[in-house]
Scaffold this motif. Structure first.
Motif, PDB file in Angstrom:
ATOM      1  N   GLU A   1       0.834  -1.210   0.000  1.00 35.29           N
ATOM      2  CA  GLU A   1       0.000   0.000   0.000  1.00 35.29           C
ATOM      3  C   GLU A   1       0.867   1.257   0.000  1.00 35.29           C
TER       4      GLU A   1
ATOM      5  N   ASN B   1       0.991   3.819  -3.006  1.00 37.75           N
ATOM      6  CA  ASN B   1       0.192   4.984  -2.609  1.00 37.75           C
ATOM      7  C   ASN B   1      -1.306   4.743  -2.772  1.00 37.75           C
ATOM      8  N   THR B   2      -1.771   3.589  -2.294  1.00 37.59           N
ATOM      9  CA  THR B   2      -3.192   3.270  -2.357  1.00 37.59           C
ATOM     10  C   THR B   2      -3.529   2.271  -1.263  1.00 37.59           C
TER      11      THR B   2
ATOM     12  N   GLY C   1      -7.421  -0.610  -3.787  1.00 43.10           N
ATOM     13  CA  GLY C   1      -6.839   0.011  -4.974  1.00 43.10           C
ATOM     14  C   GLY C   1      -5.717  -0.790  -5.600  1.00 43.10           C
TER      15      GLY C   1
ATOM     16  N   LYS D   1      -4.568  -1.451  -9.765  1.00 44.60           N
ATOM     17  CA  LYS D   1      -3.223  -1.156 -10.265  1.00 44.60           C
ATOM     18  C   LYS D   1      -2.525  -2.409 -10.785  1.00 44.60           C
TER      19      LYS D   1
END
Length: 356
Positions: A286, A290-291, A295, A299
Protein backbone atom coordinates in the motif's frame (compact mmCIF):
# COMPACT_ATOMS: atom_id res chain seq x y z
CA UNK A 1 15.89 33.34 11.04
CA UNK A 2 15.81 32.43 14.75
CA UNK A 3 12.48 30.68 14.27
CA UNK A 4 13.88 28.68 11.35
CA UNK A 5 16.96 27.67 13.36
CA UNK A 6 14.78 26.72 16.33
CA UNK A 7 12.58 24.59 14.07
CA UNK A 8 15.62 22.88 12.60
CA UNK A 9 16.95 22.15 16.08
CA UNK A 10 13.61 20.65 17.11
CA UNK A 11 13.57 18.44 14.01
CA UNK A 12 17.15 17.29 14.66
CA UNK A 13 16.33 16.58 18.31
CA UNK A 14 13.25 14.57 17.29
CA UNK A 15 15.27 12.59 14.75
CA UNK A 16 17.95 11.84 17.34
CA UNK A 17 15.31 10.62 19.80
CA UNK A 18 13.73 8.41 17.14
CA UNK A 19 17.12 6.99 16.18
CA UNK A 20 17.87 6.24 19.83
CA UNK A 21 14.52 4.44 20.23
CA UNK A 22 15.15 2.38 17.11
CA UNK A 23 18.63 1.57 18.41
CA UNK A 24 17.06 0.00 21.51
CA UNK A 25 14.97 -2.23 19.24
CA UNK A 26 17.94 -3.19 17.09
CA UNK A 27 19.90 -4.06 20.24
CA UNK A 28 17.02 -6.16 21.63
CA UNK A 29 16.68 -7.99 18.32
CA UNK A 30 20.39 -8.85 18.24
CA UNK A 31 20.35 -10.15 21.81
CA UNK A 32 17.27 -12.33 21.23
CA UNK A 33 18.52 -13.58 17.86
CA UNK A 34 21.83 -14.42 19.52
CA UNK A 35 19.96 -16.86 21.79
CA UNK A 36 18.28 -18.57 18.84
CA UNK A 37 21.44 -19.06 16.79
CA UNK A 38 23.22 -20.43 19.87
CA UNK A 39 26.00 -17.88 20.25
CA UNK A 40 24.73 -16.80 23.69
CA UNK A 41 22.79 -18.44 26.50
CA UNK A 42 19.11 -19.04 25.83
CA UNK A 43 17.12 -17.27 28.56
CA UNK A 44 13.39 -16.62 28.39
CA UNK A 45 13.70 -14.12 31.24
CA UNK A 46 16.33 -12.12 29.38
CA UNK A 47 14.32 -12.22 26.14
CA UNK A 48 11.24 -10.86 27.90
CA UNK A 49 13.33 -8.17 29.58
CA UNK A 50 14.82 -7.07 26.24
CA UNK A 51 11.35 -6.81 24.65
CA UNK A 52 9.94 -4.67 27.45
CA UNK A 53 13.07 -2.57 27.91
CA UNK A 54 13.11 -1.66 24.20
CA UNK A 55 9.53 -0.40 24.35
CA UNK A 56 10.31 1.52 27.55
CA UNK A 57 13.27 3.17 25.78
CA UNK A 58 15.93 1.52 27.91
CA UNK A 59 14.34 2.68 31.17
CA UNK A 60 13.34 -0.68 32.66
CA UNK A 61 15.25 -1.18 35.89
CA UNK A 62 17.03 -4.49 35.36
CA UNK A 63 18.07 -4.81 39.00
CA UNK A 64 14.50 -4.32 40.20
CA UNK A 65 13.19 -6.74 37.55
CA UNK A 66 15.65 -9.47 38.52
CA UNK A 67 15.26 -8.91 42.28
CA UNK A 68 11.49 -9.30 42.12
CA UNK A 69 11.85 -12.50 40.16
CA UNK A 70 14.50 -13.75 42.56
CA UNK A 71 12.20 -13.15 45.54
CA UNK A 72 9.43 -15.14 43.87
CA UNK A 73 11.71 -18.00 42.90
CA UNK A 74 13.10 -18.11 46.46
CA UNK A 75 9.56 -18.24 47.81
CA UNK A 76 8.81 -21.15 45.48
CA UNK A 77 11.95 -22.97 46.63
CA UNK A 78 10.86 -22.54 50.25
CA UNK A 79 7.43 -23.97 49.46
CA UNK A 80 9.07 -27.02 47.90
CA UNK A 81 11.13 -27.55 51.05
CA UNK A 82 8.35 -27.04 53.59
CA UNK A 83 5.36 -28.95 52.26
CA UNK A 84 4.54 -32.42 50.98
CA UNK A 85 2.41 -33.48 48.01
CA UNK A 86 0.39 -36.68 47.71
CA UNK A 87 2.07 -37.27 44.37
CA UNK A 88 4.34 -40.35 44.51
CA UNK A 89 5.76 -40.59 40.97
CA UNK A 90 9.48 -40.88 40.29
CA UNK A 91 9.39 -37.31 38.97
CA UNK A 92 8.04 -35.99 42.28
CA UNK A 93 10.81 -33.39 42.61
CA UNK A 94 9.76 -31.81 39.31
CA UNK A 95 6.05 -31.90 40.18
CA UNK A 96 6.74 -30.26 43.54
CA UNK A 97 8.31 -27.35 41.69
CA UNK A 98 5.26 -27.06 39.42
CA UNK A 99 2.97 -26.98 42.46
CA UNK A 100 5.11 -24.36 44.17
CA UNK A 101 5.14 -22.12 41.10
CA UNK A 102 1.37 -22.38 40.79
CA UNK A 103 0.98 -21.42 44.46
CA UNK A 104 3.28 -18.41 44.11
CA UNK A 105 1.13 -17.03 41.29
CA UNK A 106 -2.40 -18.17 42.19
CA UNK A 107 -2.65 -19.29 45.84
CA UNK A 108 -3.09 -17.44 49.11
CA UNK A 109 -1.07 -18.81 52.03
CA UNK A 110 0.73 -17.73 55.19
CA UNK A 111 4.42 -16.82 55.29
CA UNK A 112 6.69 -16.29 58.27
CA UNK A 113 9.46 -13.72 57.91
CA UNK A 114 12.92 -13.81 59.50
CA UNK A 115 11.61 -12.06 62.64
CA UNK A 116 8.92 -14.68 63.20
CA UNK A 117 6.06 -12.47 61.99
CA UNK A 118 3.34 -14.21 59.99
CA UNK A 119 1.48 -12.57 57.14
CA UNK A 120 -0.81 -13.67 54.36
CA UNK A 121 0.60 -13.89 50.85
CA UNK A 122 -1.57 -12.25 48.18
CA UNK A 123 -1.62 -14.05 44.81
CA UNK A 124 -1.58 -12.44 41.36
CA UNK A 125 -4.95 -11.67 39.81
CA UNK A 126 -6.36 -11.25 36.33
CA UNK A 127 -6.70 -7.68 35.07
CA UNK A 128 -9.82 -7.38 32.93
CA UNK A 129 -8.98 -3.78 32.01
CA UNK A 130 -7.34 -3.41 28.59
CA UNK A 131 -6.75 -7.16 28.20
CA UNK A 132 -5.02 -6.80 24.81
CA UNK A 133 -3.07 -3.63 25.55
CA UNK A 134 -5.10 -1.53 23.12
CA UNK A 135 -5.01 1.44 25.46
CA UNK A 136 -1.51 0.88 26.82
CA UNK A 137 0.85 -1.77 25.41
CA UNK A 138 2.62 -1.95 28.78
CA UNK A 139 -0.40 -3.81 30.15
CA UNK A 140 0.99 -6.87 28.38
CA UNK A 141 4.29 -6.69 30.28
CA UNK A 142 5.68 -8.94 32.99
CA UNK A 143 7.29 -5.84 34.53
CA UNK A 144 3.81 -4.31 34.92
CA UNK A 145 2.57 -7.57 36.49
CA UNK A 146 5.45 -7.59 38.98
CA UNK A 147 4.59 -4.07 40.16
CA UNK A 148 0.77 -4.19 40.17
CA UNK A 149 0.29 -7.94 40.81
CA UNK A 150 -2.35 -7.85 38.08
CA UNK A 151 -1.81 -9.40 34.68
CA UNK A 152 -3.37 -11.19 31.74
CA UNK A 153 -3.01 -14.33 29.64
CA UNK A 154 0.24 -12.96 28.23
CA UNK A 155 2.12 -11.78 31.31
CA UNK A 156 0.95 -14.46 33.77
CA UNK A 157 2.17 -17.52 31.82
CA UNK A 158 5.31 -15.61 30.86
CA UNK A 159 6.08 -15.02 34.54
CA UNK A 160 5.40 -18.68 35.30
CA UNK A 161 7.85 -19.80 32.62
CA UNK A 162 10.47 -17.33 33.84
CA UNK A 163 10.16 -18.69 37.38
CA UNK A 164 10.33 -22.28 36.12
CA UNK A 165 13.57 -21.37 34.37
CA UNK A 166 14.89 -19.92 37.65
CA UNK A 167 14.05 -23.23 39.39
CA UNK A 168 15.80 -25.13 36.57
CA UNK A 169 12.67 -26.96 35.44
CA UNK A 170 10.58 -26.96 32.26
CA UNK A 171 7.36 -25.07 31.67
CA UNK A 172 5.87 -25.24 28.20
CA UNK A 173 3.91 -22.30 26.87
CA UNK A 174 0.91 -23.30 24.74
CA UNK A 175 -1.44 -21.28 22.55
CA UNK A 176 -5.18 -21.04 22.06
CA UNK A 177 -7.03 -18.30 20.13
CA UNK A 178 -5.96 -14.94 21.67
CA UNK A 179 -4.59 -16.90 24.63
CA UNK A 180 -1.46 -18.41 26.23
CA UNK A 181 -1.42 -21.05 28.97
CA UNK A 182 0.98 -23.65 30.40
CA UNK A 183 1.30 -27.35 29.57
CA UNK A 184 3.11 -29.80 31.84
CA UNK A 185 3.83 -33.51 31.73
CA UNK A 186 4.27 -35.93 34.61
CA UNK A 187 4.50 -39.70 34.64
CA UNK A 188 1.24 -40.27 36.54
CA UNK A 189 -1.06 -37.93 34.63
CA UNK A 190 0.63 -37.38 31.27
CA UNK A 191 0.08 -33.96 29.68
CA UNK A 192 -2.12 -31.51 31.56
CA UNK A 193 -3.01 -27.83 31.35
CA UNK A 194 -2.33 -25.07 33.86
CA UNK A 195 -4.54 -22.01 33.45
CA UNK A 196 -3.20 -18.97 35.28
CA UNK A 197 -5.97 -16.51 34.47
CA UNK A 198 -8.45 -18.40 36.65
CA UNK A 199 -6.11 -20.60 38.64
CA UNK A 200 -7.32 -24.08 37.68
CA UNK A 201 -6.20 -27.09 35.64
CA UNK A 202 -8.67 -27.35 32.75
CA UNK A 203 -9.16 -30.35 30.50
CA UNK A 204 -8.68 -29.96 26.75
CA UNK A 205 -12.45 -29.86 26.18
CA UNK A 206 -12.51 -26.36 27.68
CA UNK A 207 -10.12 -25.16 25.01
CA UNK A 208 -12.27 -26.77 22.32
CA UNK A 209 -15.38 -25.18 23.84
CA UNK A 210 -14.29 -21.80 22.51
CA UNK A 211 -15.54 -22.89 19.10
CA UNK A 212 -12.55 -21.26 17.40
CA UNK A 213 -10.10 -24.14 17.47
CA UNK A 214 -10.56 -25.91 14.15
CA UNK A 215 -9.34 -29.51 13.94
CA UNK A 216 -6.89 -28.43 11.23
CA UNK A 217 -5.39 -25.91 13.67
CA UNK A 218 -4.58 -28.75 16.09
CA UNK A 219 -3.20 -31.04 13.38
CA UNK A 220 -1.02 -28.20 12.06
CA UNK A 221 0.12 -27.32 15.60
CA UNK A 222 -1.26 -23.79 15.64
CA UNK A 223 -2.85 -24.41 19.03
CA UNK A 224 -2.64 -26.68 22.08
CA UNK A 225 0.99 -27.63 21.34
CA UNK A 226 3.63 -27.64 24.10
CA UNK A 227 6.23 -25.17 22.83
CA UNK A 228 9.93 -25.79 23.25
CA UNK A 229 12.31 -23.10 24.52
CA UNK A 230 13.29 -21.85 21.06
CA UNK A 231 9.64 -21.51 20.04
CA UNK A 232 9.00 -19.54 23.22
CA UNK A 233 11.84 -17.18 22.32
CA UNK A 234 10.24 -16.85 18.87
CA UNK A 235 7.12 -15.56 20.64
CA UNK A 236 9.30 -12.85 22.19
CA UNK A 237 10.51 -11.78 18.75
CA UNK A 238 6.91 -11.23 17.65
CA UNK A 239 6.25 -9.34 20.90
CA UNK A 240 9.24 -7.16 19.98
CA UNK A 241 7.82 -6.55 16.50
CA UNK A 242 4.38 -5.70 17.90
CA UNK A 243 5.90 -3.20 20.34
CA UNK A 244 7.90 -1.64 17.51
CA UNK A 245 4.74 -1.32 15.42
CA UNK A 246 3.03 0.43 18.36
CA UNK A 247 6.00 2.73 18.92
CA UNK A 248 6.47 3.57 15.23
CA UNK A 249 3.09 3.17 13.50
CA UNK A 250 4.41 4.76 10.29
CA UNK A 251 7.34 2.32 10.01
CA UNK A 252 8.41 0.85 6.65
CA UNK A 253 7.93 -2.75 7.77
CA UNK A 254 11.59 -3.74 7.41
CA UNK A 255 12.28 -4.31 11.12
CA UNK A 256 8.98 -6.14 11.60
CA UNK A 257 9.61 -8.53 8.72
CA UNK A 258 13.12 -9.16 10.07
CA UNK A 259 11.63 -10.28 13.40
CA UNK A 260 8.85 -12.26 11.74
CA UNK A 261 11.12 -14.16 9.36
CA UNK A 262 13.50 -15.22 12.13
CA UNK A 263 10.59 -16.25 14.38
CA UNK A 264 9.12 -18.39 11.59
CA UNK A 265 12.44 -20.20 11.16
CA UNK A 266 12.04 -21.62 14.66
CA UNK A 267 8.25 -21.80 14.81
CA UNK A 268 6.99 -22.11 11.21
CA UNK A 269 3.30 -22.27 12.10
CA UNK A 270 3.23 -19.53 14.73
CA UNK A 271 -0.08 -17.97 13.79
CA UNK A 272 0.64 -14.47 15.13
CA UNK A 273 3.84 -14.36 13.10
CA UNK A 274 2.07 -15.53 9.93
CA UNK A 275 -0.68 -12.93 10.36
CA UNK A 276 1.84 -10.18 11.08
CA UNK A 277 3.84 -11.13 7.99
CA UNK A 278 0.72 -10.86 5.83
CA UNK A 279 -0.43 -7.58 7.34
CA UNK A 280 3.03 -6.02 7.09
CA UNK A 281 3.48 -7.16 3.48
CA UNK A 282 0.09 -5.65 2.66
CA UNK A 283 1.08 -2.38 4.34
CA UNK A 284 4.33 -2.22 2.34
CA UNK A 285 2.48 -2.74 -0.94
CA UNK A 286 0.00 0.00 0.00
CA UNK A 287 2.83 2.40 0.86
CA UNK A 288 4.82 1.65 -2.29
CA UNK A 289 1.77 2.11 -4.54
CA UNK A 290 0.19 4.98 -2.61
CA UNK A 291 -3.19 3.27 -2.36
CA UNK A 292 -5.24 1.10 -0.01
CA UNK A 293 -5.69 -2.65 -0.44
CA UNK A 294 -8.77 -2.24 -2.61
CA UNK A 295 -6.84 0.01 -4.97
CA UNK A 296 -4.02 -2.52 -5.37
CA UNK A 297 -6.21 -4.84 -7.45
CA UNK A 298 -6.88 -2.11 -10.02
CA UNK A 299 -3.22 -1.16 -10.26
CA UNK A 300 -2.21 -4.81 -10.61
CA UNK A 301 -4.05 -4.98 -13.95
CA UNK A 302 -1.39 -2.73 -15.49
CA UNK A 303 1.59 -3.85 -13.36
CA UNK A 304 2.77 -7.46 -13.69
CA UNK A 305 5.23 -7.20 -10.78
CA UNK A 306 2.51 -5.86 -8.49
CA UNK A 307 0.16 -8.59 -9.70
CA UNK A 308 2.67 -11.27 -8.65
CA UNK A 309 3.13 -9.64 -5.25
CA UNK A 310 -0.63 -9.47 -4.76
CA UNK A 311 -1.09 -13.11 -5.72
CA UNK A 312 1.65 -14.09 -3.26
CA UNK A 313 -0.06 -12.09 -0.51
CA UNK A 314 -3.42 -13.71 -1.26
CA UNK A 315 -1.78 -17.14 -1.14
CA UNK A 316 -0.27 -16.28 2.25
CA UNK A 317 -3.72 -15.40 3.60
CA UNK A 318 -5.17 -18.56 2.07
CA UNK A 319 -2.47 -20.62 3.81
CA UNK A 320 -3.38 -19.08 7.17
CA UNK A 321 -7.00 -20.13 6.66
CA UNK A 322 -6.03 -23.62 5.46
CA UNK A 323 -3.90 -24.14 8.56
CA UNK A 324 -7.11 -23.81 10.57
CA UNK A 325 -6.99 -20.24 11.85
CA UNK A 326 -10.33 -18.61 12.65
CA UNK A 327 -10.42 -15.12 14.13
CA UNK A 328 -12.03 -15.06 17.57
CA UNK A 329 -13.93 -11.83 18.41
CA UNK A 330 -12.63 -10.16 21.55
CA UNK A 331 -15.99 -10.16 23.32
CA UNK A 332 -16.34 -13.90 22.70
CA UNK A 333 -12.87 -14.47 24.10
CA UNK A 334 -13.83 -12.81 27.38
CA UNK A 335 -17.02 -14.89 27.55
CA UNK A 336 -15.01 -18.05 26.92
CA UNK A 337 -12.45 -17.08 29.55
CA UNK A 338 -15.04 -16.43 32.23
CA UNK A 339 -16.84 -19.69 31.37
CA UNK A 340 -13.94 -21.55 32.96
CA UNK A 341 -14.66 -19.93 36.30
CA UNK A 342 -18.44 -20.27 36.00
CA UNK A 343 -18.27 -23.92 34.97
CA UNK A 344 -15.24 -24.86 37.02
CA UNK A 345 -16.48 -28.33 37.98
CA UNK A 346 -17.24 -29.17 34.36
CA UNK A 347 -13.78 -28.37 33.01
CA UNK A 348 -11.43 -28.98 35.95
CA UNK A 349 -8.91 -31.81 35.68
CA UNK A 350 -9.72 -33.72 38.86
CA UNK A 351 -6.74 -36.09 38.48
CA UNK A 352 -4.35 -33.20 39.09
CA UNK A 353 -6.25 -32.01 42.17
CA UNK A 354 -6.02 -35.42 43.86
CA UNK A 355 -2.22 -35.23 43.76
CA UNK A 356 -1.96 -31.87 45.51
Amino acid sequence: MKRILFSILLILQFQNEMNAQRFYYDTAFEKINCMLVGTCELSFKDAVYEVENAYLENSLDGIMFNNKIKRLSTLAENLVKNRKLKYIGNDKEKVEKYAALFSVIKDSFYIQDDDGNTYQYTPYSYDFKDVWGHGDWKNMFVSKLLVTRKGNCHSLPYLYKILAEELETKAHLALAPNHIYIKHWNEQDGWYNTELTSGIFPVDSWLMASGYIHLDAIVNKLYMEALDDEQSIALCLIDLAQGYDRKFPENDGVFILKCVNIALEYYPNYINALIMKGETSKKILEQENNTDFAGLAGKALQNEALKKELIKLQNDYAQIHELGYRKMPEEMYLDWLTSLQKERKKYENKKILTNK
